[in-house]
Scaffold this active site. Structure first.
Site, PDB file in Angstrom:
ATOM      1  CG  HIS A   1      25.707  21.835  28.224  1.00 44.08           C
ATOM      2  ND1 HIS A   1      25.547  21.534  29.554  1.00 44.08           N
ATOM      3  CD2 HIS A   1      26.653  20.986  27.763  1.00 44.08           C
ATOM      4  CE1 HIS A   1      26.352  20.540  29.885  1.00 44.08           C
ATOM      5  NE2 HIS A   1      27.037  20.196  28.816  1.00 44.08           N
ATOM      6  CB  ALA A   2      30.440  24.532  28.162  1.00 45.32           C
TER       7      ALA A   2
ATOM      8  CG  HIS B   1      36.126  20.242  30.431  1.00 48.41           C
ATOM      9  ND1 HIS B   1      36.300  19.025  31.050  1.00 48.41           N
ATOM     10  CD2 HIS B   1      35.183  20.035  29.474  1.00 48.41           C
ATOM     11  CE1 HIS B   1      35.507  18.128  30.485  1.00 48.41           C
ATOM     12  NE2 HIS B   1      34.816  18.726  29.537  1.00 48.41           N
ATOM     13  CD  GLU B   2      33.562  22.440  27.018  1.00 46.88           C
ATOM     14  OE1 GLU B   2      33.649  21.865  25.913  1.00 46.88           O
ATOM     15  OE2 GLU B   2      32.915  21.964  27.967  1.00 46.88           O
TER      16      GLU B   2
ATOM     17  CG  HIS C   1      36.445  18.372  24.888  1.00 46.34           C
ATOM     18  ND1 HIS C   1      36.471  17.005  25.047  1.00 46.34           N
ATOM     19  CD2 HIS C   1      35.586  18.829  25.828  1.00 46.34           C
ATOM     20  CE1 HIS C   1      35.680  16.662  26.048  1.00 46.34           C
ATOM     21  NE2 HIS C   1      35.137  17.753  26.547  1.00 46.34           N
TER      22      HIS C   1
ATOM     23  CD  GLU D   1      33.555  14.854  28.112  1.00 38.80           C
ATOM     24  OE1 GLU D   1      33.735  15.962  28.669  1.00 38.80           O
ATOM     25  OE2 GLU D   1      32.931  14.743  27.049  1.00 38.80           O
TER      26      GLU D   1
ATOM     27  CG  HIS E   1      25.160  15.318  29.710  1.00 40.99           C
ATOM     28  ND1 HIS E   1      25.112  16.395  30.570  1.00 40.99           N
ATOM     29  CD2 HIS E   1      26.337  15.410  29.035  1.00 40.99           C
ATOM     30  CE1 HIS E   1      26.231  17.104  30.428  1.00 40.99           C
ATOM     31  NE2 HIS E   1      26.980  16.538  29.514  1.00 40.99           N
TER      32      HIS E   1
ATOM     33  CE1 TYR F   1      31.097  15.375  30.264  1.00 37.95           C
ATOM     34  CE2 TYR F   1      29.256  13.863  30.080  1.00 37.95           C
ATOM     35  CZ  TYR F   1      29.986  14.923  29.576  1.00 37.95           C
ATOM     36  OH  TYR F   1      29.622  15.507  28.396  1.00 37.95           O
TER      37      TYR F   1
END
Length: 635
Positions: free
Chosen positions: A376-377, A406-407, A410, A434, A532, A542
């Site tokens: 999971h990323a 997206h990552e 962060h 997020e 999650h 999210y």
């Protein structure tokens, strides 16, 4: 401090039972007292507050010491989590448990002590110290009970559930001992159009989850005990207290935002069901009914973009595998690392600095062949300064290309606020973190992809790319709402262990219009098939992130001076937009999120607003309404 924050602090005073030395001139550390049941009236066990004259200085000294220790503990826990997630063994699991237990225990003890010493004089403290007092209370997702053995058990259960998920496999009898991972099963759901294959993959992944049922029940009891220690009714209330508003107001805010976008979702659902009927027939996909979950191309039916070929009918080739971007990435011989470089380049184009060299040395881009990992990323800031990394089993396709933006969002956010005090090294609220990377992905428009040589030409009309994005973003919205709706009810006791699965599917039918494709019972634990929930990680962020990314995008496009349709805007290379983004990120959580939103969007941007989603998809919504004429919509 806002009135809401003062109310939260008052609530903590009313529910923490602690005692200090009764005649202390200054307020020494407090000894936590186990609360009797039923809870006594506030003040029945007295706590000597710090005198107003010395409270500011003492609170400043307390938080300086506490934050320094928290930073050490957070770093140790992040390092242990990285090792466990990238090399799952009994020993790495044990190391993570020990590190998390230390964080839980220290945070709980210090939150209780801080409230004892400074709670009654909180309104005399500076706004920064008052904000830290609140931040400390909500800084852990699973608050530890005061009892050391219970705290250790909570940490062990939390790690065990995540590891069960990470190691999960399904071994179909027909394959004679060969087992399939989540990635392989997800590929079946994405590519196969045979109902029996889809059902086998869907049911197969859910065989990993039943062992988590009893574990979750224990986690709920232990974490709720920890939450009550910090002045919250339950963990759900704690999670909803991270948004500069009361828990009740937060729940209402989610409802308000969902109702803004529900009409668009309903029309997308109607169009999608009609498209699936062309493939599977109305016997399997009847009018006016929820859609069977295994037909939507995703293990949790939270994204429908894998079935877009079926939805176009005769307008597209149904059997055409993948997207044009998928094929372009392969044709250009992109690798996981070069895809990550491309995502980094977008942030650099906005005027932000490149990621550190260590990011490229320490990240995990590929699934190792020699060990179990959590694919999971996940973005890491290991030392809460500049040891930035991502952990992801990257596939060369358009979906992972978007996920990388997206990552890295962060990572860039983490670095931007790294100069803030430790308790403020977080996003303005969890949805901001997020949403940030996904905001950038909205600028990865067909025009941008053409410029970068990843598409030969822009589509002749806007509907196809808009539908592609809606099948990811709009389709996700109700799942983003219901996941924590279910957990809030579990934490509050409204839903007990005897109704975990029943209540889960009731919410999925209500919000998503999706139903289980086979009979389910309480012998199953379908919520545990979602990472999650297995990792006990809050999920409403999210949903809010999906709302905010379009709101951020609209604000950045305005800052860039863009005047055209919102879905065609790309802020790539625009330093004015980058300056707004950097200013918002640098604030961390040091100020209320409304101020962070204003820093990005300017005057008038002081509340979350889902109308940006409606603005973005306006041409598509009109088209969907036209397509749905004469159909029986709803469920």
């Amino acid at each position: 401090m806002t009135r809401i924050s003062q109310i939260l602090l008052s609530a903590l005073l009313a529910t923490l039972l602690v005692s200090c030395a009764p005649n202390a001139a200054t307020c020494p550390p407090c000894k936590t007292v186990v609360r009797p049941e039923p809870m006594t009236q506030p003040g029945s066990i007295p706590c000597k507050p710090c005198p107003e004259a010395t409270a500011e200085a003492e609170a400043a000294a307390f938080f300086k010491e506490t934050e320094a220790e928290l930073l050490k503990l957070w770093t140790r826990a992040a390092r242990a989590a990285w090792i466990k997630m990238t090399y799952i063994t009994v020993d790495t699991e044990a190391s993570e448990v020990e590190a998390n237990e230390a964080v839980m225990n220290y945070t709980g003890d210090k939150a209780a002590e801080a409230q004892c010493r400074f709670g009654e004089v909180a309104d005399k403290l500076s706004p920064t110290l008052r904000r830290k007092l609140t931040a400390l209370r909500v800084s852990t997702g699973l608050p530890a009970p005061a009892d050391a053995q219970k705290a250790a058990e909570l940490a062990r259960l939390d790690s065990s559930m995540e590891s069960t998920y990470g190691k999960g496999k399904f071994c179909p009898p027909r394959l004679k001992g060969k087992c399939l991972t989540l990635g392989q099963l997800s590929e079946v759901l994405a590519r196969s159009r045979k109902p029996e294959e889809l059902l086998e993959a869907w049911l197969g992944w859910r065989t990993i989850a039943p062992p988590m049922r009893d574990q979750l029940t224990k986690v709920v009891a232990l974490a709720n005990e920890g939450a009550r220690r910090l002045g919250f009714a339950d963990v759900g209330e704690l999670w909803r207290s991270r948004f500069d508003m009361s828990p009740a107001a937060m729940a209402r805010e989610v409802d308000r935002l969902w109702l803004q976008v529900k009409p668009l979702y309903n029309d997308l659902h109607c169009f999608t069901r009609a498209g699936l009927q062309k493939t599977y027939g109305k016997a399997l996909v009847p009018d006016g009914q929820p859609i069977p979950a295994h037909l939507l191309g995703n293990m949790w039916s939270q994204s429908w973009d894998n079935i877009k070929g079926q939805l176009w009918g005769d307008q597209k080739k149904k059997a055409r595998p993948g997207s044009e971007l998928d094929r372009a990435l392969v044709k250009k011989k992109m690798t996981p690392t070069s895809m990550a470089r491309a995502a980094e380049n977008f942030f650099i184009s906005l005027g932000l600095a490149p990621l550190p060299k260590t990011f490229w040395e320490r990240s995990m881009f590929d699934k190792p062949r020699d060990r179990e990992v959590v694919c999971h990323a996940y973005a890491f800031d290991v030392d809460f300064a500049d040891d930035l990394r991502i952990k992801m089993c990257i596939k060369v396709n358009g979906e992972d290309f978007t996920t990388l933006h997206h990552e890295l969002g962060h990572n860039y956010y983490d670095r931007a606020y790294s100069s803030q005090d430790p308790l403020f090294r977080d996003s303005a609220h969890p949805g901001f973190h997020e949403g940030l990377g996904d905001t950038i992905s909205l600028s990865v428009t067909p025009g941008y992809l053409v410029e970068k040589g990843l598409l030969a030409a822009e589509p002749k009309n806007d509907i196809e790319p808009l539908l592609d994005r809606a099948l990811k973003k709009v389709a996700f919205l109700p799942f983003g709402v219901l996941t924590d709706r279910w957990r809030w009810a579990v934490f509050s006791g409204e839903v007990g262990p005897d109704a975990y699965n029943k209540s889960w599917w009731a919410l999925r039918e209500k919000y998503q219009g999706v139903k289980a494709p086979a009979p389910r019972s309480e012998a199953d634990f379908d919520p545990g098939s979602k990472y999650h929930i297995a990792a006990n990680y809050p999920y409403t962020r999210y949903f809010l992130a999906t709302v905010l990314q379009f709101q951020f995008h609209r604000a950045l496009c305005r800052a860039a001076g863009y005047k055209g349709p919102l879905h065609k805007c790309s802020v790539y290379g625009n330093k004015a937009a980058g300056k707004r983004l950097a200013a918002m990120m640098a604030m961390g959580s040091s100020r209320p999120w409304t101020e962070a939103l204003k820093a990005l969007g300017g005057a008038g941007e002081d509340k979350m607003d889902a109308t940006a989603i409606l603005d973005y998809f306006k041409p598509l919504h009109a088209w969907l309404k036209e397509q749905n004429k004469g159909r029986e919509c709803g469920w």
